[in-house]
Design a protein around this motif. Structure first.
Motif, PDB file in Angstrom:
ATOM      1  N   ALA A 141      -4.481   1.722  -1.486  1.00 29.03           N
ATOM      2  CA  ALA A 141      -3.295   1.507  -0.665  1.00 29.03           C
ATOM      3  C   ALA A 141      -2.747   0.128  -1.244  1.00 29.03           C
ATOM      4  O   ALA A 141      -3.261  -0.594  -2.034  1.00 29.03           O
ATOM      5  CB  ALA A 141      -3.843   1.055   0.614  1.00 29.03           C
ATOM      6  N   ARG A 142      -1.317  -0.009  -0.753  1.00 24.80           N
ATOM      7  CA  ARG A 142      -0.737  -1.332  -1.056  1.00 24.80           C
ATOM      8  C   ARG A 142      -1.431  -2.429  -0.704  1.00 24.80           C
ATOM      9  O   ARG A 142      -1.711  -2.432   0.561  1.00 24.80           O
ATOM     10  CB  ARG A 142       0.702  -1.009  -0.442  1.00 24.80           C
ATOM     11  CG  ARG A 142       1.430  -2.304  -0.938  1.00 24.80           C
ATOM     12  CD  ARG A 142       2.943  -2.088  -0.666  1.00 24.80           C
ATOM     13  NE  ARG A 142       3.728  -1.127  -1.239  1.00 24.80           N
ATOM     14  CZ  ARG A 142       4.851  -0.828  -1.250  1.00 24.80           C
ATOM     15  NH1 ARG A 142       5.741  -1.460  -0.023  1.00 24.80           N
ATOM     16  NH2 ARG A 142       5.395  -0.277  -1.907  1.00 24.80           N
ATOM     17  N   VAL A 143      -1.682  -3.348  -1.548  1.00 31.23           N
ATOM     18  CA  VAL A 143      -2.298  -4.595  -1.159  1.00 31.23           C
ATOM     19  C   VAL A 143      -1.196  -5.765  -0.682  1.00 31.23           C
ATOM     20  O   VAL A 143      -0.244  -5.889  -1.435  1.00 31.23           O
ATOM     21  CB  VAL A 143      -3.204  -5.141  -2.035  1.00 31.23           C
ATOM     22  CG1 VAL A 143      -3.630  -6.528  -1.941  1.00 31.23           C
ATOM     23  CG2 VAL A 143      -4.138  -4.287  -2.427  1.00 31.23           C
ATOM     24  N   PRO A 144      -1.285  -6.420   0.243  1.00 32.42           N
ATOM     25  CA  PRO A 144      -0.260  -7.220   0.623  1.00 32.42           C
ATOM     26  C   PRO A 144      -0.220  -8.324  -0.218  1.00 32.42           C
ATOM     27  O   PRO A 144      -0.999  -8.954  -0.960  1.00 32.42           O
ATOM     28  CB  PRO A 144      -0.560  -7.852   2.284  1.00 32.42           C
ATOM     29  CG  PRO A 144      -2.197  -7.444   2.347  1.00 32.42           C
ATOM     30  CD  PRO A 144      -2.325  -6.470   1.451  1.00 32.42           C
ATOM     31  N   ARG A 145       0.983  -9.073  -0.368  1.00 30.55           N
ATOM     32  CA  ARG A 145       1.313 -10.203  -1.275  1.00 30.55           C
ATOM     33  C   ARG A 145       0.236 -11.322  -1.075  1.00 30.55           C
ATOM     34  O   ARG A 145      -0.025 -11.863  -2.177  1.00 30.55           O
ATOM     35  CB  ARG A 145       2.744 -10.612  -1.365  1.00 30.55           C
ATOM     36  CG  ARG A 145       3.155 -11.599  -2.463  1.00 30.55           C
ATOM     37  CD  ARG A 145       3.763 -10.754  -3.792  1.00 30.55           C
ATOM     38  NE  ARG A 145       4.766 -10.013  -3.466  1.00 30.55           N
ATOM     39  CZ  ARG A 145       5.279  -8.748  -4.199  1.00 30.55           C
ATOM     40  NH1 ARG A 145       4.413  -8.479  -5.283  1.00 30.55           N
ATOM     41  NH2 ARG A 145       6.452  -8.379  -4.034  1.00 30.55           N
ATOM     42  N   THR A 146       0.002 -11.451   0.184  1.00 31.30           N
ATOM     43  CA  THR A 146      -0.901 -12.697   0.559  1.00 31.30           C
ATOM     44  C   THR A 146      -2.337 -12.471  -0.205  1.00 31.30           C
ATOM     45  O   THR A 146      -3.108 -13.672  -0.065  1.00 31.30           O
ATOM     46  CB  THR A 146      -0.772 -12.861   2.230  1.00 31.30           C
ATOM     47  OG1 THR A 146      -1.431 -11.528   2.569  1.00 31.30           O
ATOM     48  CG2 THR A 146       0.303 -13.273   2.722  1.00 31.30           C
ATOM     49  N   SER A 147      -2.723 -11.271  -0.306  1.00 30.89           N
ATOM     50  CA  SER A 147      -4.086 -11.149  -0.954  1.00 30.89           C
ATOM     51  C   SER A 147      -4.001 -11.102  -2.488  1.00 30.89           C
ATOM     52  O   SER A 147      -4.868 -11.324  -2.998  1.00 30.89           O
ATOM     53  CB  SER A 147      -4.572  -9.681  -0.568  1.00 30.89           C
ATOM     54  OG  SER A 147      -4.898  -9.677   0.886  1.00 30.89           O
ATOM     55  N   LEU A 148      -2.797 -11.077  -2.997  1.00 31.16           N
ATOM     56  CA  LEU A 148      -2.424 -11.078  -4.651  1.00 31.16           C
ATOM     57  C   LEU A 148      -2.153 -12.368  -5.029  1.00 31.16           C
ATOM     58  O   LEU A 148      -2.496 -12.593  -6.194  1.00 31.16           O
ATOM     59  CB  LEU A 148      -1.127  -9.971  -4.983  1.00 31.16           C
ATOM     60  CG  LEU A 148      -1.359  -8.690  -4.525  1.00 31.16           C
ATOM     61  CD1 LEU A 148      -0.120  -7.688  -4.961  1.00 31.16           C
ATOM     62  CD2 LEU A 148      -2.652  -8.122  -5.461  1.00 31.16           C
ATOM     63  N   VAL A 149      -1.415 -13.303  -4.212  1.00 32.90           N
ATOM     64  CA  VAL A 149      -0.875 -14.511  -4.732  1.00 32.90           C
ATOM     65  C   VAL A 149      -1.612 -15.468  -3.786  1.00 32.90           C
ATOM     66  O   VAL A 149      -1.279 -15.430  -2.629  1.00 32.90           O
ATOM     67  CB  VAL A 149       0.569 -14.615  -4.749  1.00 32.90           C
ATOM     68  CG1 VAL A 149       0.815 -15.953  -5.281  1.00 32.90           C
ATOM     69  CG2 VAL A 149       1.050 -13.594  -5.539  1.00 32.90           C
TER      70      VAL A 149
END
Length: 277
Positions: free
Chosen positions: A50-58
């Motif tokens: 599923a799409r991962v929120p930006r807060t989990s990516l950066v």
């Protein structure tokens, strides 16, 4: 607003930027040294994560592979002055938002940028918002048009900070114009950081990538080592379209990717999780 990741494109005239059709479907490739992925597993995950929120990516000091696709796949970056303008905007706002630019390659419909956000996700998002907004405003004004220039959501997979994964993504970007049939060698493409890393061409926009600095004790040794990473045997898998380096949320070793997915609250399909463990 920023948007979707890009694929590879056919050769087109340098002054053409109108729609040329959508990219070809990506193909699965085999893993070689410095590929930094487990291709079969990674590609299977493309349709199951599923799409991962930006807060989990950066996060603070995370390194990300950033790319967006032009609206309707227009070749906006082939318009006169467009690539220069995008680079100028990146350089203007990077320090304000604590962004380190490690590498880039600017194609016709999309850029590839590897960067580190020293101030975390909020400043990362502010940086790309202002850069993309200013670029869209400039482009529309220059061409007497209105509407969307960049598609809705930028891709920004997070790169594992060890294991040569950063170098893998950088080389994938450098080889983009080669895959597209625009040049025979990455040294022939002026809109990337290859010549900076391989030959020492001055580039004030670049903040040296940590994995690159680890290639040798001297500048000459690092340049030689970087060029050697483009030997045919080491780039076979990077001369194909690689969605695992662009569209997946994380780029790294299998265990690291699985841990990041689980931390983001995403549970991969059982067959994928079993293969990763």
């Amino acid at each position: 607003m920023p948007g979707s990741a890009a694929g590879e494109h056919q050769s087109v005239p340098r002054d053409a930027w109108r729609t040329r059709g959508r990219p070809a479907d990506p193909r699965e490739t085999e893993s070689l040294a410095f590929s930094g992925v487990v291709p079969g597993i990674a590609l299977a995950m493309c349709s199951s994560v599923a799409r991962v929120p930006r807060t989990s990516l950066v996060e603070e000091d995370s390194t990300n592979h950033c790319t967006w696709q032009a609206h309707d796949h227009e070749h906006v970056l082939e318009a006169k002055g467009a690539r220069e303008k995008l680079l100028e905007l990146i350089g203007r706002y990077k320090r304000r938002h604590g962004i380190l630019i490690h590498s880039y390659c600017l194609m016709g419909t999309h850029p590839h940028v590897v960067c580190t956000s020293t101030n975390g996700q909020e400043e990362f998002s502010k940086f790309w918002k202002v850069v993309n907004h200013q670029f869209a405003w400039w482009f529309n004004r220059r061409h007497n048009r209105r509407g969307q220039v960049v598609m809705e959501r930028m891709r920004s997979p997070r790169i594992q900070p060890s294991g040569n994964h950063q170098l893998t993504v950088m080389r994938y970007g450098d080889l983009n114009p080669v895959r597209a049939g625009l040049v025979r060698s990455p040294k022939d493409w002026p809109w990337s950081t290859y010549r900076h890393y391989a030959f020492g061409e001055p580039n004030e926009l670049v903040d040296p990538a940590p994995d690159y600095l680890a290639l040798g004790r001297t500048a000459a040794a690092r340049r030689k080592a970087y060029r050697s990473l483009f030997a045919t045997a080491l780039t076979i898998v990077l001369r194909e379209s690689r969605p695992d380096l662009v569209t997946l949320p994380f780029v790294g070793d299998a265990q690291w990717v699985l841990a990041k997915l689980q931390a983001a609250g995403i549970v991969p399909r059982r067959r994928i999780a079993s293969a990763l463990t």
